[in-house]
Scaffold this motif. Structure first.
Motif, PDB file in Angstrom:
ATOM      1  N   GLU A  11      40.566  22.805  59.060  1.00  0.00           N
ATOM      2  CA  GLU A  11      40.428  21.701  58.118  1.00  0.00           C
ATOM      3  C   GLU A  11      41.684  21.430  57.296  1.00  0.00           C
ATOM      4  N   GLY A  12      42.706  22.261  57.460  1.00  0.00           N
ATOM      5  CA  GLY A  12      43.976  22.013  56.791  1.00  0.00           C
ATOM      6  C   GLY A  12      44.033  22.387  55.323  1.00  0.00           C
ATOM      7  N   TYR A  13      43.091  23.198  54.857  1.00  0.00           N
ATOM      8  CA  TYR A  13      43.093  23.607  53.460  1.00  0.00           C
ATOM      9  C   TYR A  13      44.209  24.611  53.182  1.00  0.00           C
ATOM     10  N   PRO A  14      44.635  24.738  51.930  1.00  0.00           N
ATOM     11  CA  PRO A  14      45.639  25.734  51.572  1.00  0.00           C
ATOM     12  C   PRO A  14      45.116  27.154  51.827  1.00  0.00           C
ATOM     13  N   VAL A  15      46.032  28.050  52.129  1.00  0.00           N
ATOM     14  CA  VAL A  15      45.714  29.466  52.299  1.00  0.00           C
ATOM     15  C   VAL A  15      46.333  30.193  51.119  1.00  0.00           C
ATOM     16  N   GLU A  16      45.579  31.112  50.525  1.00  0.00           N
ATOM     17  CA  GLU A  16      46.056  31.813  49.340  1.00  0.00           C
ATOM     18  C   GLU A  16      45.801  33.307  49.458  1.00  0.00           C
ATOM     19  N   ILE A  17      46.563  34.091  48.691  1.00  0.00           N
ATOM     20  CA  ILE A  17      46.258  35.501  48.489  1.00  0.00           C
ATOM     21  C   ILE A  17      45.632  35.598  47.104  1.00  0.00           C
ATOM     22  N   VAL A  18      44.433  36.182  47.060  1.00  0.00           N
ATOM     23  CA  VAL A  18      43.708  36.342  45.803  1.00  0.00           C
ATOM     24  C   VAL A  18      43.231  37.788  45.695  1.00  0.00           C
ATOM     25  N   SER A  19      42.815  38.177  44.514  1.00  0.00           N
ATOM     26  CA  SER A  19      42.279  39.515  44.296  1.00  0.00           C
ATOM     27  C   SER A  19      40.761  39.437  44.261  1.00  0.00           C
ATOM     28  N   ARG A  20      40.108  40.269  45.064  1.00  0.00           N
ATOM     29  CA  ARG A  20      38.652  40.358  45.092  1.00  0.00           C
ATOM     30  C   ARG A  20      38.277  41.828  45.063  1.00  0.00           C
ATOM     31  N   GLY A  21      37.603  42.240  44.029  1.00  0.00           N
ATOM     32  CA  GLY A  21      37.181  43.628  43.929  1.00  0.00           C
ATOM     33  C   GLY A  21      38.339  44.610  43.921  1.00  0.00           C
ATOM     34  N   GLY A  22      39.468  44.200  43.349  1.00  0.00           N
ATOM     35  CA  GLY A  22      40.630  45.063  43.277  1.00  0.00           C
ATOM     36  C   GLY A  22      41.452  45.107  44.544  1.00  0.00           C
ATOM     37  N   ARG A  23      41.090  44.317  45.549  1.00  0.00           N
ATOM     38  CA  ARG A  23      41.825  44.262  46.813  1.00  0.00           C
ATOM     39  C   ARG A  23      42.484  42.897  46.956  1.00  0.00           C
ATOM     40  N   LEU A  24      43.656  42.852  47.597  1.00  0.00           N
ATOM     41  CA  LEU A  24      44.283  41.581  47.912  1.00  0.00           C
ATOM     42  C   LEU A  24      43.683  41.053  49.205  1.00  0.00           C
ATOM     43  N   VAL A  25      43.257  39.804  49.167  1.00  0.00           N
ATOM     44  CA  VAL A  25      42.647  39.202  50.344  1.00  0.00           C
ATOM     45  C   VAL A  25      43.267  37.838  50.617  1.00  0.00           C
ATOM     46  N   ILE A  26      43.240  37.466  51.881  1.00  0.00           N
ATOM     47  CA  ILE A  26      43.649  36.130  52.295  1.00  0.00           C
ATOM     48  C   ILE A  26      42.421  35.246  52.170  1.00  0.00           C
ATOM     49  N   GLU A  27      42.547  34.158  51.439  1.00  0.00           N
ATOM     50  CA  GLU A  27      41.435  33.231  51.240  1.00  0.00           C
ATOM     51  C   GLU A  27      41.766  31.915  51.925  1.00  0.00           C
ATOM     52  N   ALA A  28      40.829  31.448  52.743  1.00  0.00           N
ATOM     53  CA  ALA A  28      40.976  30.150  53.393  1.00  0.00           C
ATOM     54  C   ALA A  28      39.666  29.392  53.222  1.00  0.00           C
TER      55      ALA A  28
END
Length: 58
Positions: A11-28
């Motif tokens: 869908e062409g959305y931005p990809v980000e690195i975020v923190s979830r539960g103290g872990r770095l995750v790739i969010e799409a």
């Protein structure tokens, strides 16, 4: 942290690195922005290192 230059193909959305539960995750984002997926960044890097190390030479 926005990952400019990293492509979300459906869908062409931005990809980000975020923190979830103290872990770095790739969010799409997906589903027209109403849903998303999270992939553990460190686990992904470890998998690549162990299974496809040639990808880290890019």
């Amino acid at each position: 942290m926005n990952l400019n230059g990293v492509t979300e193909y459906c869908e062409g959305y931005p990809v980000e690195i975020v923190s979830r539960g103290g872990r770095l995750v790739i969010e799409a984002m997906n589903q027209c922005g109403s849903d998303c997926t999270h992939v553990d960044l460190i686990e992904l890097i470890k998998w690549i290192k162990n299974n496809k190390p040639e990808l880290l030479e890019v």
